[in-house]
Write an enzyme that holds these catalytic residues in place. Structure first.
Site, mmCIF file in Angstrom:
data_model
loop_
_atom_site.group_PDB
_atom_site.id
_atom_site.type_symbol
_atom_site.label_atom_id
_atom_site.label_comp_id
_atom_site.label_asym_id
_atom_site.label_seq_id
_atom_site.Cartn_x
_atom_site.Cartn_y
_atom_site.Cartn_z
ATOM 1 N N ASN A 103 -39.748 1.760 -10.002
ATOM 2 C CA ASN A 103 -41.130 2.212 -10.514
ATOM 3 C C ASN A 103 -41.314 2.485 -12.102
ATOM 4 O OD1 ASN A 103 -42.346 2.296 -8.090
ATOM 5 N ND2 ASN A 103 -41.351 4.266 -7.516
ATOM 6 N N ASP A 138 -31.732 10.090 -1.882
ATOM 7 C CA ASP A 138 -32.845 10.736 -2.307
ATOM 8 C C ASP A 138 -33.237 12.061 -1.726
ATOM 9 O OD1 ASP A 138 -35.649 9.294 -3.956
ATOM 10 O OD2 ASP A 138 -36.004 11.100 -2.743
ATOM 11 N N ILE A 139 -33.636 12.790 -2.309
ATOM 12 C CA ILE A 139 -33.673 14.344 -1.916
ATOM 13 C C ILE A 139 -34.824 14.242 -0.797
ATOM 14 C CG2 ILE A 139 -35.491 15.238 -3.511
ATOM 15 C CD1 ILE A 139 -33.547 17.675 -3.606
ATOM 16 N N HIS A 142 -34.432 4.212 -12.503
ATOM 17 C CA HIS A 142 -33.604 4.195 -11.307
ATOM 18 C C HIS A 142 -34.121 3.216 -10.334
ATOM 19 C CE1 HIS A 142 -36.940 7.211 -11.117
ATOM 20 N NE2 HIS A 142 -37.189 6.622 -9.670
ATOM 21 N N HIS A 171 -34.712 2.415 -6.187
ATOM 22 C CA HIS A 171 -34.541 2.832 -4.885
ATOM 23 C C HIS A 171 -34.027 1.791 -3.916
ATOM 24 C CE1 HIS A 171 -37.718 6.191 -5.739
ATOM 25 N NE2 HIS A 171 -38.172 5.558 -6.602
ATOM 26 N N VAL A 223 -39.714 10.472 -12.183
ATOM 27 C CA VAL A 223 -38.412 10.792 -13.076
ATOM 28 C C VAL A 223 -38.205 9.852 -13.956
ATOM 29 C CG1 VAL A 223 -36.049 11.315 -12.708
ATOM 30 C CG2 VAL A 223 -37.382 11.965 -11.193
HETATM 31 P P1 5GP Z 1 -40.048 7.800 -8.783
HETATM 32 O O1 5GP Z 1 -41.213 7.832 -8.064
HETATM 33 O O2 5GP Z 1 -39.713 8.362 -10.173
HETATM 34 O O3 5GP Z 1 -39.862 6.267 -8.863
HETATM 35 O O4 5GP Z 1 -38.860 8.453 -7.635
HETATM 36 C C1 5GP Z 1 -38.329 9.527 -8.072
HETATM 37 C C2 5GP Z 1 -37.426 9.844 -6.834
HETATM 38 O O5 5GP Z 1 -36.511 10.954 -7.343
HETATM 39 C C3 5GP Z 1 -38.331 10.724 -5.751
HETATM 40 O O6 5GP Z 1 -38.160 9.799 -4.353
HETATM 41 C C4 5GP Z 1 -37.673 11.888 -5.469
HETATM 42 O O7 5GP Z 1 -37.618 12.104 -4.074
HETATM 43 C C5 5GP Z 1 -36.444 11.722 -6.083
HETATM 44 N N1 5GP Z 1 -35.832 13.088 -6.635
HETATM 45 C C6 5GP Z 1 -36.489 13.773 -7.490
HETATM 46 N N2 5GP Z 1 -35.952 14.988 -7.950
HETATM 47 C C7 5GP Z 1 -34.618 14.476 -7.290
HETATM 48 C C8 5GP Z 1 -33.152 15.393 -7.249
HETATM 49 O O8 5GP Z 1 -33.315 16.586 -7.796
HETATM 50 N N3 5GP Z 1 -32.286 14.991 -6.404
HETATM 51 C C9 5GP Z 1 -32.502 14.035 -5.676
HETATM 52 N N4 5GP Z 1 -31.284 13.492 -4.967
HETATM 53 N N5 5GP Z 1 -33.483 13.193 -5.702
HETATM 54 C C10 5GP Z 1 -34.639 13.523 -6.347
#
Ligand code: 5GP
Ligand code: ZN
Length: 115
Positions: free
Chosen positions: A86, A29-30, A99, A101, A95
């Site tokens: 999520n 994760d970024i 996915h 985590h 996103v």
């Molecule tokens: P969500 O809230 O949708 O479950 O989490 C999306 C996750 O994707 C977040 O933890 C965010 O930091 C990660 N993320 C968003 N854009 C990127 C990206 O371009 N690269 C990576 N490696 N992680 C990303």
């Protein structure tokens, strides 16, 4: 389609990949929320848990299989970890490519803290 995770699957957006097979990719994760914070995704674009079709369920099995493997590889199988999906607005999904985590490397605290 303008999907950041599809671009990571293709390789047109860089990522720190830790696992890849026919169906699944996993990468750091970024913005890590724990010492180990990996995102595990099916290569197929599925927007969220709400959009999983009958023919897709095996892909979520593949995601779980990858999680077990990665946790062992990264040394958190014994200490423990959390696998989180999520779905939708109230969960904070940002996103819309499904996915999970994979979080670990420290005590994570109660899941429902703040709920
Ligand atoms: P969500 O809230 O949708 O479950 O989490 C999306 C996750 O994707 C977040 O933890 C965010 O930091 C990660 N993320 C968003 N854009 C990127 C990206 O371009 N690269 C990576 N490696 N992680 C990303
Ligand atoms: Zn996508």
């Amino acid at each position: 389609m303008d999907c950041i995770f599809c671009k990571i699957v293709e390789g047109s957006v860089p990522s720190k990949k830790v696992f890849e097979n026919e169906h699944v990719v996993a990468f750091h994760d970024i913005q890590p929320a724990a010492p180990v914070h990996i995102l595990i995704i099916p290569k197929k674009h599925i927007a969220s848990m709400n959009d999983v079709q009958q023919e897709d369920w095996h892909l979520l099995g593949e995601v779980h299989r990858a999680a077990q493997h990665i946790a062992a590889e990264l040394g958190i199988a014994e200490s423990g970890y959390r696998l989180v999906n999520n779905c939708g607005k109230d969960s904070g999904q940002i996103v819309f490519h499904i996915h999970y985590h994979l979080l670990g490397g420290k005590p994570l605290g109660p899941l429902l803290a703040g709920a």
